[in-house]
Write a protein that holds these residues in place. Sequence first.
Motif, PDB file in Angstrom:
ATOM      1  N   THR A   1       0.589  -1.203  -0.063  1.00 12.88           N
ATOM      2  CA  THR A   1       0.010   0.052  -0.147  1.00 12.88           C
ATOM      3  C   THR A   1       0.712   1.310  -0.037  1.00 12.88           C
ATOM      4  O   THR A   1       0.594   2.278  -0.801  1.00 12.88           O
ATOM      5  CB  THR A   1      -0.986   0.022   1.264  1.00 12.88           C
ATOM      6  OG1 THR A   1      -1.817  -1.161   1.226  1.00 12.88           O
ATOM      7  CG2 THR A   1      -1.881   1.130   1.350  1.00 12.88           C
ATOM      8  N   GLY A   2       1.928   1.204   0.731  1.00 14.66           N
ATOM      9  CA  GLY A   2       2.827   2.392   0.842  1.00 14.66           C
ATOM     10  C   GLY A   2       2.037   3.326   1.749  1.00 14.66           C
ATOM     11  O   GLY A   2       1.433   3.020   2.965  1.00 14.66           O
TER      12      GLY A   2
ATOM     13  N   ARG B   1      -2.567   8.623   0.555  1.00  6.70           N
ATOM     14  CA  ARG B   1      -2.570   9.045  -0.883  1.00  6.70           C
ATOM     15  C   ARG B   1      -4.014   8.593  -1.397  1.00  6.70           C
ATOM     16  O   ARG B   1      -4.666   9.107  -2.473  1.00  6.70           O
ATOM     17  CB  ARG B   1      -1.756   8.539  -1.721  1.00  6.70           C
ATOM     18  CG  ARG B   1      -1.520   6.829  -1.755  1.00  6.70           C
ATOM     19  CD  ARG B   1      -0.047   6.524  -2.245  1.00  6.70           C
ATOM     20  NE  ARG B   1      -0.046   5.108  -2.295  1.00  6.70           N
ATOM     21  CZ  ARG B   1      -0.131   4.203  -3.261  1.00  6.70           C
ATOM     22  NH1 ARG B   1      -0.204   4.704  -4.513  1.00  6.70           N
ATOM     23  NH2 ARG B   1       0.098   2.813  -3.387  1.00  6.70           N
ATOM     24  N   PHE B   2      -4.836   7.652  -0.755  1.00  9.41           N
ATOM     25  CA  PHE B   2      -6.314   7.136  -0.953  1.00  9.41           C
ATOM     26  C   PHE B   2      -7.160   8.078   0.042  1.00  9.41           C
ATOM     27  O   PHE B   2      -7.382   7.898   1.129  1.00  9.41           O
ATOM     28  CB  PHE B   2      -6.209   5.583  -0.565  1.00  9.41           C
ATOM     29  CG  PHE B   2      -5.406   4.952  -1.415  1.00  9.41           C
ATOM     30  CD1 PHE B   2      -5.578   4.505  -2.725  1.00  9.41           C
ATOM     31  CD2 PHE B   2      -4.570   4.299  -0.574  1.00  9.41           C
ATOM     32  CE1 PHE B   2      -4.470   3.787  -3.472  1.00  9.41           C
ATOM     33  CE2 PHE B   2      -3.495   3.358  -1.424  1.00  9.41           C
ATOM     34  CZ  PHE B   2      -3.650   3.253  -2.711  1.00  9.41           C
TER      35      PHE B   2
ATOM     36  N   HIS C   1     -15.437  -5.232   2.890  1.00 13.31           N
ATOM     37  CA  HIS C   1     -15.587  -4.782   4.363  1.00 13.31           C
ATOM     38  C   HIS C   1     -14.172  -4.735   4.786  1.00 13.31           C
ATOM     39  O   HIS C   1     -13.724  -3.626   5.752  1.00 13.31           O
ATOM     40  CB  HIS C   1     -16.665  -5.833   5.266  1.00 13.31           C
ATOM     41  CG  HIS C   1     -16.717  -5.397   6.407  1.00 13.31           C
ATOM     42  ND1 HIS C   1     -17.466  -4.211   6.967  1.00 13.31           N
ATOM     43  CD2 HIS C   1     -16.265  -5.768   7.480  1.00 13.31           C
ATOM     44  CE1 HIS C   1     -17.482  -4.299   8.329  1.00 13.31           C
ATOM     45  NE2 HIS C   1     -16.825  -5.195   8.781  1.00 13.31           N
ATOM     46  N   LEU C   2     -13.318  -5.878   4.804  1.00 17.90           N
ATOM     47  CA  LEU C   2     -11.965  -5.881   5.552  1.00 17.90           C
ATOM     48  C   LEU C   2     -11.162  -4.859   4.862  1.00 17.90           C
ATOM     49  O   LEU C   2     -10.338  -4.319   5.409  1.00 17.90           O
ATOM     50  CB  LEU C   2     -11.442  -7.019   5.304  1.00 17.90           C
ATOM     51  CG  LEU C   2     -12.103  -8.282   5.999  1.00 17.90           C
ATOM     52  CD1 LEU C   2     -11.681  -9.789   5.633  1.00 17.90           C
ATOM     53  CD2 LEU C   2     -11.759  -8.223   7.471  1.00 17.90           C
ATOM     54  N   SER C   3     -11.192  -4.674   3.528  1.00 15.98           N
ATOM     55  CA  SER C   3     -10.569  -3.560   3.016  1.00 15.98           C
ATOM     56  C   SER C   3     -10.870  -2.165   3.750  1.00 15.98           C
ATOM     57  O   SER C   3      -9.542  -1.446   3.861  1.00 15.98           O
ATOM     58  CB  SER C   3     -10.784  -3.394   1.293  1.00 15.98           C
ATOM     59  OG  SER C   3     -10.247  -2.147   0.810  1.00 15.98           O
TER      60      SER C   3
ATOM     61  N   TRP D   1      -8.215  -0.320   5.889  1.00 13.46           N
ATOM     62  CA  TRP D   1      -7.739   1.139   5.419  1.00 13.46           C
ATOM     63  C   TRP D   1      -7.601   2.197   6.784  1.00 13.46           C
ATOM     64  O   TRP D   1      -6.887   2.983   6.695  1.00 13.46           O
ATOM     65  CB  TRP D   1      -8.566   1.529   4.258  1.00 13.46           C
ATOM     66  CG  TRP D   1      -8.421   3.222   4.084  1.00 13.46           C
ATOM     67  CD1 TRP D   1      -7.421   3.683   2.881  1.00 13.46           C
ATOM     68  CD2 TRP D   1      -9.155   4.223   4.235  1.00 13.46           C
ATOM     69  NE1 TRP D   1      -7.554   5.044   3.016  1.00 13.46           N
ATOM     70  CE2 TRP D   1      -8.673   5.314   3.717  1.00 13.46           C
ATOM     71  CE3 TRP D   1     -10.413   4.157   5.127  1.00 13.46           C
ATOM     72  CZ2 TRP D   1      -9.330   6.566   3.921  1.00 13.46           C
ATOM     73  CZ3 TRP D   1     -10.802   5.597   5.325  1.00 13.46           C
ATOM     74  CH2 TRP D   1     -10.320   6.743   4.707  1.00 13.46           C
ATOM     75  N   ARG D   2      -8.846   1.905   7.238  1.00 15.25           N
ATOM     76  CA  ARG D   2      -8.984   2.849   8.615  1.00 15.25           C
ATOM     77  C   ARG D   2      -7.940   2.643   9.453  1.00 15.25           C
ATOM     78  O   ARG D   2      -7.070   3.693  10.281  1.00 15.25           O
ATOM     79  CB  ARG D   2     -10.129   2.707   9.258  1.00 15.25           C
ATOM     80  CG  ARG D   2     -11.445   3.128   8.321  1.00 15.25           C
ATOM     81  CD  ARG D   2     -12.724   3.073   9.088  1.00 15.25           C
ATOM     82  NE  ARG D   2     -13.250   1.611   9.391  1.00 15.25           N
ATOM     83  CZ  ARG D   2     -14.107   1.081   8.818  1.00 15.25           C
ATOM     84  NH1 ARG D   2     -14.460   1.749   7.423  1.00 15.25           N
ATOM     85  NH2 ARG D   2     -14.389  -0.229   8.964  1.00 15.25           N
ATOM     86  N   ILE D   3      -7.391   1.246   9.809  1.00 16.64           N
ATOM     87  CA  ILE D   3      -6.396   1.013  10.797  1.00 16.64           C
ATOM     88  C   ILE D   3      -4.938   1.820  10.237  1.00 16.64           C
ATOM     89  O   ILE D   3      -4.423   2.352  11.006  1.00 16.64           O
ATOM     90  CB  ILE D   3      -6.176  -0.502  10.872  1.00 16.64           C
ATOM     91  CG1 ILE D   3      -7.461  -0.971  11.654  1.00 16.64           C
ATOM     92  CG2 ILE D   3      -5.093  -0.854  11.791  1.00 16.64           C
ATOM     93  CD1 ILE D   3      -7.388  -2.523  11.817  1.00 16.64           C
ATOM     94  N   MET D   4      -4.680   1.493   8.945  1.00 18.41           N
ATOM     95  CA  MET D   4      -3.554   1.988   8.476  1.00 18.41           C
ATOM     96  C   MET D   4      -3.572   3.633   8.377  1.00 18.41           C
ATOM     97  O   MET D   4      -2.430   4.293   8.585  1.00 18.41           O
ATOM     98  CB  MET D   4      -3.057   1.427   6.953  1.00 18.41           C
ATOM     99  CG  MET D   4      -2.872  -0.125   6.767  1.00 18.41           C
ATOM    100  SD  MET D   4      -2.227  -0.613   5.443  1.00 18.41           S
ATOM    101  CE  MET D   4      -3.702  -0.481   4.337  1.00 18.41           C
TER     102      MET D   4
END
Length: 353
Positions: free
Chosen positions: A241-242, A246-247, A325-327, A331-334
């Motif tokens: 993801t890096g 950026r998303f 849902h896991l994505s 995303w929120r955790i990262m």
Amino acid sequence: MIVIGIDPHKSTHTATAVDPVTNTDLGSIRIDATLADYKTLIAWAKAWPQRQWAVENAEGLGHHLAQWLVVLGEMVLDVPATATARVRQLSRGGRRKNDRIDAAAAACVAALQGDARPVVPEGPTDVLALLDERRTNLCNNRTRIANQLHALLRQLLAGGAPTSLTAASATALLRGFRARSEVDRTRVGLCRDLIADLRRLDDRLAVNEKQMTQALDEHGTRLREVDGIGPVTAARLIGRTGRVSRFPTAAAFANYNGSAPVQIASADTDRHRLSRYGDRQLNSALYTIAMVQIRMPASTGRGYYDKKIAEGKSGRAANRSLKQHLSDHVWRIMLADEKRSHRQREEESERAA
């Protein structure tokens, strides 16, 4: 504030200074991709004390120069090549293209605050990306060697070897075999060489996982608190993801990793099909997490999966919904991890000052 655009190439870089107010080309310089010429570039740029750098493709050909500038304390922006191409098309003489024009286009994009993103120093995320790439290469080599060993054992033993072949099981199979010809003795010798290679690769994979665990501890991520995410999967999620900021939304991240379903245009609005786009390595990691949670009766993922089944979705559709849902959850955790890391860096810089 003057913007200095950089058009990087493998052996040379072209820099163009642009006044963002008047869009005036203030000068240009072409340097070789060497540390000595990097210093020449900095000396040239001192003519504009108030400056920022716009490096085209700062994660590709411009990576080394961008990181070198960041270490010096310069303000550096990453400009994607697609954005500079749009600037050239909208400008007068859009069909023209050379390094100076490309560098000026990068500066224009940065000045207009289009798709430019700040370049940050390399850190634990880059370490995890390197370790994940190394693990992928090690796994590919192990699979290739295991396949060669399977082929040789099939020629030596009736029925061949079991599918889940390890160095220990292969050694046990050869222990009771007696070669009766020169060809079989050669096969046995090759099998022993391949078994030694398997042991070496297994040791390297174990070391790689320990390095991932140490890097994750340094990163401070909470991904491993999610059911189905271990050190290897967490390293892949972060490394592939890096910089997650950026998303802008969870939907953008889902589209990037291919977990967002694609609506069937010629059917009802409720019907979707599997997306074949996106980063397939990330998609595979999310699929693995989903399958692990489905097999855990007490997990939140299994509860979400059962809810989708109760709504009338098929097993595959429920699995795809869980993956998306896991994505969103990942995303929120990262994103929270990245914000916390950014705050820590700011606090450390304030204490140092």
